[in-house]
Structures are given as C-alpha cells and as structure tokens.
Design an enzyme around this catalytic site. Structure first.
Site, mmCIF file in Angstrom:
data_model
loop_
_atom_site.group_PDB
_atom_site.id
_atom_site.type_symbol
_atom_site.label_atom_id
_atom_site.label_comp_id
_atom_site.label_asym_id
_atom_site.label_seq_id
_atom_site.Cartn_x
_atom_site.Cartn_y
_atom_site.Cartn_z
ATOM 1 N N LYS A 138 7.022 -34.248 -16.713
ATOM 2 C CA LYS A 138 7.875 -34.974 -15.757
ATOM 3 C C LYS A 138 9.211 -34.257 -15.573
ATOM 4 C CE LYS A 138 9.451 -39.303 -16.781
ATOM 5 N NZ LYS A 138 10.903 -39.394 -16.622
ATOM 6 N N SER A 139 9.847 -33.892 -16.672
ATOM 7 C CA SER A 139 11.159 -33.231 -16.557
ATOM 8 C C SER A 139 11.038 -31.938 -15.761
ATOM 9 C CB SER A 139 11.702 -32.889 -17.945
ATOM 10 O OG SER A 139 12.047 -34.055 -18.629
ATOM 11 N N ARG A 147 12.563 -30.795 -11.835
ATOM 12 C CA ARG A 147 13.376 -29.572 -11.707
ATOM 13 C C ARG A 147 12.745 -28.587 -10.746
ATOM 14 N NH1 ARG A 147 14.507 -32.179 -16.186
ATOM 15 N NH2 ARG A 147 16.321 -31.718 -17.495
ATOM 16 N N SER A 168 22.660 -34.521 -23.720
ATOM 17 C CA SER A 168 21.832 -35.037 -22.628
ATOM 18 C C SER A 168 21.437 -33.930 -21.665
ATOM 19 C CB SER A 168 22.591 -36.131 -21.868
ATOM 20 O OG SER A 168 21.998 -36.318 -20.596
ATOM 21 N N GLN A 226 20.002 -34.417 -18.882
ATOM 22 C CA GLN A 226 20.316 -34.829 -17.506
ATOM 23 C C GLN A 226 21.755 -34.460 -17.162
ATOM 24 O OE1 GLN A 226 19.229 -38.957 -17.306
ATOM 25 N NE2 GLN A 226 17.046 -38.502 -17.277
ATOM 26 N N ASP A 283 12.414 -39.206 -26.224
ATOM 27 C CA ASP A 283 11.478 -40.092 -25.515
ATOM 28 C C ASP A 283 10.336 -40.569 -26.407
ATOM 29 O OD1 ASP A 283 13.009 -39.942 -23.251
ATOM 30 O OD2 ASP A 283 11.846 -38.332 -22.343
ATOM 31 N N LYS A 337 18.283 -46.333 -22.078
ATOM 32 C CA LYS A 337 17.129 -45.741 -21.406
ATOM 33 C C LYS A 337 16.587 -46.755 -20.386
ATOM 34 C CE LYS A 337 17.089 -41.745 -23.356
ATOM 35 N NZ LYS A 337 17.452 -40.588 -22.536
ATOM 36 N N ARG A 379 15.771 -49.889 -25.559
ATOM 37 C CA ARG A 379 14.519 -49.679 -26.310
ATOM 38 C C ARG A 379 14.611 -50.152 -27.752
ATOM 39 N NH1 ARG A 379 12.495 -43.974 -23.480
ATOM 40 N NH2 ARG A 379 11.676 -45.008 -21.630
HETATM 41 C C1 S3P Z 1 15.318 -36.056 -19.237
HETATM 42 C C2 S3P Z 1 16.241 -36.093 -20.235
HETATM 43 C C3 S3P Z 1 16.315 -37.175 -21.226
HETATM 44 C C4 S3P Z 1 15.017 -37.967 -21.290
HETATM 45 C C5 S3P Z 1 14.513 -38.315 -19.926
HETATM 46 C C6 S3P Z 1 14.270 -37.066 -19.095
HETATM 47 C C7 S3P Z 1 15.369 -34.930 -18.291
HETATM 48 O O1 S3P Z 1 17.366 -38.047 -20.869
HETATM 49 O O2 S3P Z 1 15.203 -39.136 -22.040
HETATM 50 O O3 S3P Z 1 13.292 -39.032 -20.029
HETATM 51 O O4 S3P Z 1 14.403 -34.725 -17.528
HETATM 52 O O5 S3P Z 1 16.386 -34.232 -18.266
HETATM 53 P P1 S3P Z 1 18.884 -37.783 -21.345
HETATM 54 O O6 S3P Z 1 19.331 -36.525 -20.751
HETATM 55 O O7 S3P Z 1 19.644 -38.957 -20.786
HETATM 56 O O8 S3P Z 1 18.827 -37.810 -22.835
#
Ligand code: S3P
Length: 430
Positions: free
Chosen positions: A11-12, A16, A158, A160, A313, A340, A344
């Site tokens: 997914k990540s 991207r 993080s 993100q 995760d 999240k 959680r």
């Molecule tokens: C993600 C980063 C993580 C993760 C999320 C996806 C990403 O979050 O928990 O499911 O794709 O960069 P954080 O950056 O908030 O930790």
C-alpha cells in the site's frame, strides 16, 4: 499442507508510485499496484489534478509523466487514507496549487499539524477550515520560487511526515534535511534514489536516521520506473500470524522485505515462532522474497519504543499473538497507535477483554496475558481495517470463534483478505 499465497501489492509503495509516476519524465509501468480503497483515493485525487490514470488496474498500470498539473476543481476526498492526505499536501504545496483536502470521520480525527507546521515553515499557506489541527484544510495558491528550504527534527518517526516534506522540497526545488527520532519506512527515499533524485539517506533501521534532499528542482528530470510492486508485508503479517497460531502452515510469495518494515519478524523470533525468510531479488531498490510460517507455541514478547517504527502497522496482529502466547506480553512507547485509523490501543484492549483475555491498557502501550482457552464473541472494529483483520485471524484459530462487526473494512488495504484467510483455514468456498 502449506498454502502458498501472493499477498496484495504494498500500500505505501503503491501510493508513492502513483505520485512519483506523475512527476517522472516519461512513462512509468507498474504491475501489482494495490487495488484497494486507500490507493484509489490517491489515484482519484491525481486525476483531479490533471493526471491520466486508468480505472482498470488488472495487469499493468501506465502513467505518462510529467503531468501538466492543474488545481483540483473540487475538494480532494482522501477517504480513510492518511497517506493520501499527508503526501498530497506536500505535493500540492511544492507545486504551488490551491486545493481543499478532506477525509472521512476517522481521518478527520487524525492530527495534521505534524505536516502542516513544517510546510508552513517552508512558506506554504495552509489553514484549517473547521477544527485546528484537523482536516479539512485549505492550501492557497503560491508563486513559484516562494518555498524555502527546511531543516527538521520531527518529534515522531513518521514516514508520512518525511515523505510529505520530500515531495514538497523536490517539486519546489528547495533543500530539505530531516533527522528522525527513529527510522520509519524508507520507501520514498529508495524509490526516489532509483529514479535518480538528488537524495541522500542511510538505508534500513539505523541510528540517527537522516535524509537530505539537494536544492535545485529536479522533479521534471526523474527517471520513470518499470516495476512489479512487492507484496505488502503488513498484509502478509496477518497470514503469518494465522500460520503461527495454527490456522495452517503458509508461504507468502513475492513479499516486500524492506528492513524498515519487517520488525514483526524480529519480535516473532523472540517469541519462538517458526519461520523461514528468503530474499530472492529486488524491485527499485526494495528487497523482495518469500516468508513461510509454521504453527508454534509462542512465548510472550517485550516491545518498546525503539522497535515501534519497524512494526507500526503490526501492533494489532501482535496483540492477537500475545493473546495466545504463554506469559504476559508488554508493549510500550506505542502512543502513536492512538492516532491511527482508530485509537488502536484502546480498541485492542476493549476487544481482548470482551473475549475474556486479561489486558491492561497503559498510556503508551498494553500488557496482555496470553491464554489457551477458547476465545468466543463478536468484536467492534471501528471500521479500522487492521483491527478487523487482526480479530479475523483470531477467529480462524482452531477452537476460537470470533466475529467482527465490520468485515468489509478490509477493502481499505486488503480486499481479498477473507478469501486468503479461508484458503489457509481450509474453509474456502469451492
Ligand atoms: C505509512 C506510514 C505509517 C503507517 C501507514 C502508512 C506510509 O504512518 O502507519 O499505514 O505509507 O508512509 P506514519 O507515518 O504516520 O507512522
């Protein structure tokens, strides 16, 4: 008999690739791009911004870059996806496009200051439309050349946050230095490096993880990628857990083995879990391979803040492993789990107690006492896909009978989860 499963695309990485494909100079080709609700939010947003992304993702998805970006004509709906909201905000700020970003009730509760403050420090004009620190936000149009370089030490590790800032810096042509408190997943760094971006970083879970983006505006010069997206380790994790808990031996093929994502394997080893990992190749600097897991009697674990970024995760599935392990498992330094898709920590504690497991909730963690008694009941998942899948795994364990109130929430990241889990438990409809 060992069941072989190809987990869905990461997914990540899929989020991207859509964004980076739009920035690349030329045609990108992606196979096994994750076709799930979260990633479709990013694709839809990019279409609003002028990208042409096909609706049908079977086989290969091609993206012609660089996109002739335009301001989205309507508010961008990010749905449940924090990655969409945070990565897009950085991209839009860097490109200087005006936009409104909004999300579903879960995303609207999640903190946005962590990206809004640094983007404001770079010179972006962003305002909260309803509640401070939360979506919806409005980004003002910006003259090109008006964003500044930034040096940042974020409070939380993080991916993100740093990815948002890397995208802003690259698209605006300004410099960026980030020193994270721990190494969060480094997919953006690896992909950008594979595309020839002027980026420096040290791979993997290292001490003092820093990232440096050179000033100079290279977005139009990024080489397009042609790759098969590695399987999502975080989706595979649920099936590995089912394997250890006795649902059935499993082998996951084509799984992403980026060391910033596989912290669960280290904890599982400390629990005595039986598994084998084999790296067979790589895709755009991302290691890929096979992981096989066999039923094991598990011992309790002790996980603290240092391990968290590598398994951020996987906490829901770790909690379920703890519920079946011998002894009291201890999780600390996990306060991020409260922001999240749901809180959680509190939802895991409530659900485990509901099923008869002794679980104490701490400010930043959980203490879970494992049991081998049959666990039965229905749990509330607050529409959180990973809570749903974690308790789905518990429900597949021989002797347990657990159902979830919102099975469809898996569509966010793993639409075929129930089918794959039933293949493992041998209950698949023929
Ligand atoms: C993600 C980063 C993580 C993760 C999320 C996806 C990403 O979050 O928990 O499911 O794709 O960069 P954080 O950056 O908030 O930790």
């Amino acid at each position: 008999m060992t069941v072989r499963i190809d987990p869905p695309g990461d997914k990540s990485i899929s989020h991207r690739l859509l964004l980076l494909g739009g920035l690349a100079a030329g045609t990108s080709r992606f196979r096994r791009l994750l076709d799930a609700e979260d990633v479709r939010m990013t694709a839809a947003a990019m279409r609003q911004m002028g990208a042409s992304i096909p609706e049908d993702w079977t086989g290969e998805v091609t993206i012609d870059g660089p996109v002739r970006w335009r301001a989205p004509p309507a508010p961008i709906e990010c749905g449940n996806s924090g990655t969409t909201a945070r990565l897009l905000l950085g991209t839009l700020a860097g490109l200087g496009l005006p936009a409104v970003l909004q999300g579903d009730p879960s995303l609207t509760r999640r903190p946005m200051d962590r990206v809004v403050y640094p983007l404001q420090a770079m010179g972006a004009k962003i305002r909260y439309l309803e509640c401070h620190g939360r979506l919806p936000v409005e980004l003002e149009e910006r003259r090109s050349g008006s964003l500044r370089s930034l040096k940042l030490r974020p409070r939380v590790a993080s991916a993100q946050v740093k990815s948002c800032l890397m995208l802003a810096a690259l698209t605006a042509g300004v410099g960026l230095d980030v020193l994270e408190p721990g190494r969060s997943r480094d997919h953006t760094e690896r992909l950008l490096h594979a595309m020839g971006a002027p980026i420096g970083f040290r791979e993997g879970p290292v001490a003092d993880p820093w990232i440096h983006v050179e000033a100079g505006g290279v977005a139009g010069e990024l080489a397009p990628l042609d790759m098969t997206v590695p399987g999502d380790f975080s989706s595979a994790a649920f099936l590995l857990a089912a394997g250890w808990l006795g649902t059935g031996p499993v082998e996951l093929r084509g799984v992403g083995l980026n060391p910033t994502r596989t912290g669960l394997l280290d904890v599982a080893r400390s629990m005595g879990a039986r598994y084998e990992v084999e790296t067979s190749g790589s895709e755009a600097e991302e290691p890929v391979g096979q992981v096989a897991a066999w039923p094991t009697r598990l011992k309790s674990f002790d996980v603290d803040a240092g391990l968290l970024p590598g398994l951020i995760d996987e906490v829901p599935v770790l909690a379920v492993l703890a519920a079946r392990a011998e002894g009291v498992s201890r999780l600390r330094g996990a306060g991020e789990l409260r922001v999240k898709e749901s809180d959680r920590l509190s939802i895991l504690a409530a659900n485990l107690r509901q099923l008869g497991v002794t679980c104490r909730e701490q400010d930043d963690g959980l203490d879970i006492e494992g049991t081998d008694q049959p666990l039965r009941g229905t749990v509330r998942t607050a529409g959180d896909h990973r809570i749903t899948m974690a308790f789905g795994v518990l429900g597949s364990v021989p002797g347990c009978d657990v159902s979830v109130d919102d099975p469809d929430s898996v569509a966010v990241s793993y639409p075929d989860f129930w089918r794959d889990l039933s293949r493992l438990s041998g209950t698949e409809a023929s």
